[in-house]
Design a protein around this motif. Structure first.
Motif, PDB file in Angstrom:
ATOM      1  N   ILE A  12      55.633  11.553 -18.348  1.00 16.77           N
ATOM      2  CA  ILE A  12      55.769  11.665 -16.669  1.00 16.77           C
ATOM      3  C   ILE A  12      56.746  11.916 -16.358  1.00 16.77           C
ATOM      4  O   ILE A  12      58.136  11.214 -16.571  1.00 16.77           O
ATOM      5  N   GLU A  13      56.883  13.192 -15.724  1.00 12.50           N
ATOM      6  CA  GLU A  13      58.489  13.426 -15.585  1.00 12.50           C
ATOM      7  C   GLU A  13      58.857  13.366 -13.967  1.00 12.50           C
ATOM      8  O   GLU A  13      59.401  14.682 -13.604  1.00 12.50           O
ATOM      9  N   ALA A  14      58.034  13.202 -13.578  1.00 11.82           N
ATOM     10  CA  ALA A  14      57.874  13.097 -11.732  1.00 11.82           C
ATOM     11  C   ALA A  14      57.706  11.895 -11.123  1.00 11.82           C
ATOM     12  O   ALA A  14      57.479  11.136 -11.620  1.00 11.82           O
ATOM     13  N   ASP A  15      58.711  11.769  -9.632  1.00 11.55           N
ATOM     14  CA  ASP A  15      57.846  10.225  -9.294  1.00 11.55           C
ATOM     15  C   ASP A  15      57.094   9.864  -8.876  1.00 11.55           C
ATOM     16  O   ASP A  15      56.903   9.042  -8.362  1.00 11.55           O
ATOM     17  N   ASP A  16      56.753  10.848  -8.008  1.00  9.81           N
ATOM     18  CA  ASP A  16      54.915  10.682  -6.644  1.00  9.81           C
ATOM     19  C   ASP A  16      54.190  11.514  -7.279  1.00  9.81           C
ATOM     20  O   ASP A  16      53.676  12.404  -7.145  1.00  9.81           O
ATOM     21  N   VAL A  17      53.752  10.367  -8.725  1.00  7.33           N
ATOM     22  CA  VAL A  17      52.201  10.567  -9.121  1.00  7.33           C
ATOM     23  C   VAL A  17      51.290   9.350  -8.946  1.00  7.33           C
ATOM     24  O   VAL A  17      51.951   7.937  -8.708  1.00  7.33           O
ATOM     25  N   ARG A  18      49.832   9.788  -9.485  1.00 10.62           N
ATOM     26  CA  ARG A  18      48.800   8.854  -9.660  1.00 10.62           C
ATOM     27  C   ARG A  18      48.323   9.028 -10.538  1.00 10.62           C
ATOM     28  O   ARG A  18      47.953   9.787 -10.829  1.00 10.62           O
ATOM     29  N   CYS A  19      48.519   8.226 -11.678  1.00 10.05           N
ATOM     30  CA  CYS A  19      48.504   8.398 -12.822  1.00 10.05           C
ATOM     31  C   CYS A  19      47.427   6.984 -13.811  1.00 10.05           C
ATOM     32  O   CYS A  19      48.221   5.831 -12.776  1.00 10.05           O
ATOM     33  N   SER A  20      46.379   7.284 -14.218  1.00 11.46           N
ATOM     34  CA  SER A  20      46.234   5.713 -14.428  1.00 11.46           C
ATOM     35  C   SER A  20      45.417   6.030 -16.524  1.00 11.46           C
ATOM     36  O   SER A  20      45.097   7.355 -16.649  1.00 11.46           O
ATOM     37  N   HIS A  21      45.686   5.256 -17.534  1.00  7.16           N
ATOM     38  CA  HIS A  21      44.674   5.922 -18.007  1.00  7.16           C
ATOM     39  C   HIS A  21      44.177   4.327 -19.421  1.00  7.16           C
ATOM     40  O   HIS A  21      44.758   3.296 -18.615  1.00  7.16           O
ATOM     41  N   GLY A  22      43.297   4.354 -19.302  1.00  2.00           N
ATOM     42  CA  GLY A  22      42.371   2.973 -20.275  1.00  2.00           C
ATOM     43  C   GLY A  22      41.296   3.958 -21.525  1.00  2.00           C
ATOM     44  O   GLY A  22      40.830   4.415 -21.148  1.00  2.00           O
ATOM     45  N   ALA A  23      41.491   2.569 -22.353  1.00  2.00           N
ATOM     46  CA  ALA A  23      40.745   3.238 -23.456  1.00  2.00           C
ATOM     47  C   ALA A  23      39.969   1.197 -23.605  1.00  2.00           C
ATOM     48  O   ALA A  23      40.634   0.176 -23.389  1.00  2.00           O
ATOM     49  N   THR A  24      38.601   1.596 -24.565  1.00  5.58           N
ATOM     50  CA  THR A  24      38.072   0.116 -24.741  1.00  5.58           C
ATOM     51  C   THR A  24      37.066   0.689 -25.747  1.00  5.58           C
ATOM     52  O   THR A  24      36.430   1.795 -26.239  1.00  5.58           O
ATOM     53  N   VAL A  25      36.963  -0.034 -26.704  1.00  7.09           N
ATOM     54  CA  VAL A  25      35.514  -0.193 -27.779  1.00  7.09           C
ATOM     55  C   VAL A  25      35.304  -1.486 -27.710  1.00  7.09           C
ATOM     56  O   VAL A  25      36.589  -3.044 -27.567  1.00  7.09           O
ATOM     57  N   GLY A  26      34.132  -1.606 -27.946  1.00  7.54           N
ATOM     58  CA  GLY A  26      33.263  -2.470 -27.607  1.00  7.54           C
ATOM     59  C   GLY A  26      31.922  -2.588 -28.260  1.00  7.54           C
ATOM     60  O   GLY A  26      31.605  -1.714 -28.741  1.00  7.54           O
ATOM     61  N   GLN A  27      31.361  -3.752 -28.840  1.00  2.28           N
ATOM     62  CA  GLN A  27      30.175  -3.659 -29.584  1.00  2.28           C
ATOM     63  C   GLN A  27      28.776  -3.933 -28.502  1.00  2.28           C
ATOM     64  O   GLN A  27      29.432  -3.996 -27.400  1.00  2.28           O
ATOM     65  N   LEU A  28      27.708  -3.701 -28.724  1.00  2.99           N
ATOM     66  CA  LEU A  28      26.448  -3.743 -27.686  1.00  2.99           C
ATOM     67  C   LEU A  28      26.895  -5.621 -27.501  1.00  2.99           C
ATOM     68  O   LEU A  28      26.821  -6.646 -28.221  1.00  2.99           O
ATOM     69  N   ASP A  29      26.588  -5.229 -25.682  1.00  2.93           N
ATOM     70  CA  ASP A  29      26.808  -6.645 -25.208  1.00  2.93           C
ATOM     71  C   ASP A  29      25.506  -8.106 -25.610  1.00  2.93           C
ATOM     72  O   ASP A  29      24.271  -7.356 -25.292  1.00  2.93           O
ATOM     73  N   SER A  30      25.450  -8.976 -25.892  1.00  3.85           N
ATOM     74  CA  SER A  30      24.883  -9.770 -26.589  1.00  3.85           C
ATOM     75  C   SER A  30      23.527 -10.489 -25.542  1.00  3.85           C
ATOM     76  O   SER A  30      22.150 -10.584 -25.581  1.00  3.85           O
ATOM     77  N   GLU A  31      24.573 -10.509 -24.261  1.00  2.00           N
ATOM     78  CA  GLU A  31      23.835 -10.390 -23.355  1.00  2.00           C
ATOM     79  C   GLU A  31      22.766 -10.184 -22.437  1.00  2.00           C
ATOM     80  O   GLU A  31      21.729  -9.882 -22.196  1.00  2.00           O
ATOM     81  N   ALA A  32      23.626  -8.467 -22.886  1.00  2.00           N
ATOM     82  CA  ALA A  32      22.670  -7.723 -21.729  1.00  2.00           C
ATOM     83  C   ALA A  32      21.330  -7.253 -22.955  1.00  2.00           C
ATOM     84  O   ALA A  32      20.094  -7.464 -22.577  1.00  2.00           O
ATOM     85  N   LEU A  33      21.512  -8.031 -23.792  1.00  2.00           N
ATOM     86  CA  LEU A  33      20.229  -7.473 -25.157  1.00  2.00           C
ATOM     87  C   LEU A  33      19.019  -8.814 -24.144  1.00  2.00           C
ATOM     88  O   LEU A  33      17.873  -8.651 -24.604  1.00  2.00           O
TER      89      LEU A  33
END
Ligand SMILES: Nc1ncnc2c1ncn2[C@@H]1O[C@H](COP(=O)(O)OP(=O)(O)OP(=O)(O)O)[C@@H](O)[C@H]1O
Ligand SMILES: [Mg+2]
Lengths: 257, 444
Positions: free
Chosen positions: B375-396
């Motif tokens: 980012i080379e500007a100061d008035d910005v709204r940025c977000s990033h995110g990443a997830t790696v998950g397994q099948l949720d056993s509670e959901a199953l």
């Protein structure tokens, strides 16, 4: 004359699968066809654990005793087989399944009961779903929402009751379904349970609760008190009233860990 | 020579011409010059190695033995029956504003709805348009979007492309139904190089669906594509790429979208088939108020290898970009996502988001997610995110407690997970097709 029991729990001991901590320490419980039993008890006494062990949660291990549904040992069955056998548990904390609609999910659940090659009639399903939602005073659009994802606490509980209404179990275990409901929603849920029982007088209910108020609407045949992994007292509706007045102090003293 | 590639093995410019000159009456001089220049760049550019950041997880030399790919002059146009699978797809696609069929790198038919054609929309074989020196093609083909200087493969594509599609939508013309390109790759071991050039003039609207199919192959078979999209002021473009190649199909795509003032360019990349899929997508927001929604969806199994390399370049202020890539990986599948949001100096009031989510269905599947911000500007709204998950056993457990078998419960969770991307599309032929393909993968 006492009816032959739908559910018979005998000497049930169970622990958390990984940790090996024993939570249920010999539970005895018998519910006859068409009966409503309530279980009350302090936080952490093992009520939800009992419900989950009945439903087959893989996080718990039964170390002794048995759980029979109409004579069949449930402990040997997978959770889906228990559901097919007639068990339904309304979760204390319903799990969110993003992207899967309630309607879609219930359709799959009903389809799963049919023999291979048999197809669920979609019109029949729609009628059933609409009927159940009407019974519970729900807006038809509710079934298009994702399973528990983005639902309010109360809506989640109502969704559990909707599922029960559609699946029509032989034994419904309702784990604190009354918690988090406003007064009107509580009445609707209670009316739903009663209506289902009218439709199917053989349906038995195990109602886990902390409050007397739901028992004003759904009249229990028996009330049990669970403390520290055991049922320490069983009696009629008056037990709940006594608890409301006195709390668990007395029990806690006599049944400490 | 490292990565000795037969297509390049000592091939002189004459041979380049031989491979490529398939348009009407051969290449015009400007195009020949452009190809020659691209070829020089190709030869001067080192082969991508896993030592470079951008190719670290995709070892092209190992996954795609280019050294033994065959370089054959592009044969005569496909004649006779279309393959059964392709015919089924064409039949099920339903109504569109236009339809192009590309067989082994050459367009065999391009049909546009007469009403749309009357409005001045051009839909044609890219080779035909280039050979007749269409001024828009001449100006924009491989000069501003996907150029030979972008890297080894873009250079190779710019030198050797045989055909593709040119879409030109005049000012103010709104094409409601999508134009569909159905590509079929059938010759084992023989690479194809094709391009798509879409130019949407001011306030126009167009949707383009690009599907690539192939049979299973005995050995790695490369399909290289370059996608260039220009959205002029206030235009709206939607581009969907659906890769459903057979085994050992290798898809290398270079895509660049250029969004001018108040325009929107939305993309969706879907990778379901093939053995290797590498997509380089660069969204450039060059005008104020421009916006790009960038969606991605992948489902890998066996040893499938999917690599997405995305960038969101905010050059102008007040622009918006929103990226969501979701994938499920089973078997020994591998998914790589590398994304960067670059907010250039002066791009104030940028709104940029980037999310990558992976669901691993087996202990042997691997997901690598590398989101990044610059980012080379100061008035910005940025977000990033990443997830790696397994099948949720509670959901199953929850689903099983209602009577679903484990497999069914898993399928429902995966469907819901990937459905988030498709639901952003709304009801569409693509969504149905993707769901059916995923469904088939899930029951295996
Ligand atoms: N998976 C688990 N891991 C560790 N401890 C557990 C687990 N499940 C239950 N316990 C413990 O077992 C005890 C009984 O829990 P349970 O949820 O059955 O109580 P409960 O009677 O339902 O309480 P509440 O009224 O608060 O719902 C608690 O001490 C709890 O912390
Ligand atoms: Mg509890």
């Amino acid at each position: 004359m006492k009816k032959s029991p739908i559910l018979a729990v005998r000497g049930l001991r169970a622990s958390v699968a990984e940790a090996g901590v024993e939570i249920l320490k010999g539970v005895e419980l018998e519910i006859g066809a068409g009966e409503i039993h309530a279980i009350m008890g302090p936080n952490g006494s093992g009520k939800s654990t009992l419900a989950k062990v009945i439903a087959g949660h893989p996080g718990y291990e039964a170390d002794g005793g048995h759980v029979r549904l109409r004579g069949e040992n449930l402990l040997d069955l997978e959770p889906d087989e228990r559901a097919q056998a007639g068990v339904f548990m309304a979760f204390q904390y319903p799990v969110e399944i993003p992207g899967v609609s309630i309607a879609n999910f219930l359709r799959s659940a009903l389809q799963a009961r049919l023999e291979d090659g048999e197809e669920l009639d979609l019109f029949d399903f729609q009628d059933l779903l609409t009927g159940c939602m009407g019974l519970l005073g729900m807006d038809p659009s509710f079934a298009q929402r994702a399973v528990n994802d983005g639902l309010s606490g109360g809506e989640k509980k109502q969704s559990e009751i909707l599922q029960m209404a559609v699946l029509k179990p032989a034994l419904a275990v309702l784990d604190e379904t009354d918690s988090g409901l406003d007064i009107d929603a509580l009445k609707v849920v209670a009316a739903g349970v009663n209506a289902l029982r009218e439709e199917n007088p053989e349906m038995s209910v195990l109602l886990i609760t902390h409050y007397q108020r739901i028992l004003d609407h759904v009249q229990p045949d028996a009330v049990h008190v669970m403390v520290n992994g055991r049922i320490v007292e069983s009696g009629g509706p008056e037990v709940a009233l006594e608890l409301e007045a006195q709390g668990y102090e007395e029990y806690r003293r006599t049944h400490a860990a | 020579m490292s990565g000795g590639i037969a297509v390049g093995g000592g091939a002189g410019v004459a041979e380049v011409g031989e491979v490529a000159a398939v348009g009407r009456g051969g290449d015009p001089a400007w195009l020949r010059a452009r190809r020659d220049e691209a070829w020089e760049l190709y030869e001067a550019t080192p082969f991508p190695s896993t030592r470079s950041e951008e190719w670290r997880y995709t070892d092209v030399e190992r996954l795609l033995p280019l050294g033994d790919l065959e370089k054959r002059p592009i044969g005569s146009k496909w004649s006779g029956e279309l393959p059964e699978r392709l015919r089924r797809v064409l039949a099920s696609d339903g109504e569109g504003a236009g339809r192009v069929v590309e067989m082994d790198g050459r367009v065999v038919s391009a049909r546009l709805d007469p009403g749309v054609a009357t409005a001045g929309v051009v839909l044609s074989s890219l080779a035909d348009a280039a050979c007749s020196s269409d001024p828009v093609v001449r100006e924009l083909l491989a000069t501003q979007a996907v150029t030979a200087s972008d890297g080894k493969f873009p250079a190779l594509n710019a030198a050797l492309w045989s055909d593709g599609v040119f879409v030109h939508v005049p000012r103010g013309v709104k094409v409601e139904l999508p134009i569909r390109l159905s590509r079929w790759v059938s010759r084992p071991h023989t690479p194809t190089f094709t391009r798509v050039l879409i130019v949407a003039e001011e306030r126009s609207r167009i949707a383009f669906e690009d599907e690539i199919l192939s049979p299973d192959f005995e050995s790695a078979t490369l399909a290289s594509t370059a996608i260039e999209i220009f959205a002029r002021r206030g235009a709206r473009v939607r581009y969907v790429s659906l890769q459903r190649m057979g085994r050992r199909g290798c898809h290398l795509a270079s895509q660049r979208t250029i969004a001018e003032r108040d325009s929107s360019v939305d993309t969706l990349n879907i990778a379901l088939g093939g053995s290797v899929d590498r997509v380089d997508l660069n969204a450039r927001l060059v005008g104020q108020g421009a916006s790009s929604e960038m969606l991605g969806l992948y489902f890998g199994e066996d040893g499938q290898h999917f690599d997405f390399n995305t960038s969101q370049d905010h050059v102008a202020p007040h622009a918006h970009s929103d990226l969501l890539y979701k994938g499920a990986l089973d078997g020994r599948a591998r998914g790589i996502f590398r994304g960067i949001i670059r907010v250039h100096e002066g791009a104030q009031r940028t709104d940029a988001y980037q999310t990558n989510r992976n669901l691993l269905l087996s202990d042997h599947a691997v997901a690598t997610s590398l989101p990044n911000l610059e980012i080379e500007a100061d008035d910005v709204r940025c977000s990033h995110g990443a997830t790696v998950g397994q099948l949720d056993s509670e959901a199953l457990f929850y689903l099983m407690s209602r009577g679903l078998e484990r497999g069914q419960a898993e399928r429902l969770v995966v469907r819901g997970f990937l459905g988030e991307v498709l639901s952003r599309l709304g009801r569409s032929v693509v969504a149905d097709k993707v769901m059916r393909t995923i469904e088939a993968k899930l029951v295996r």
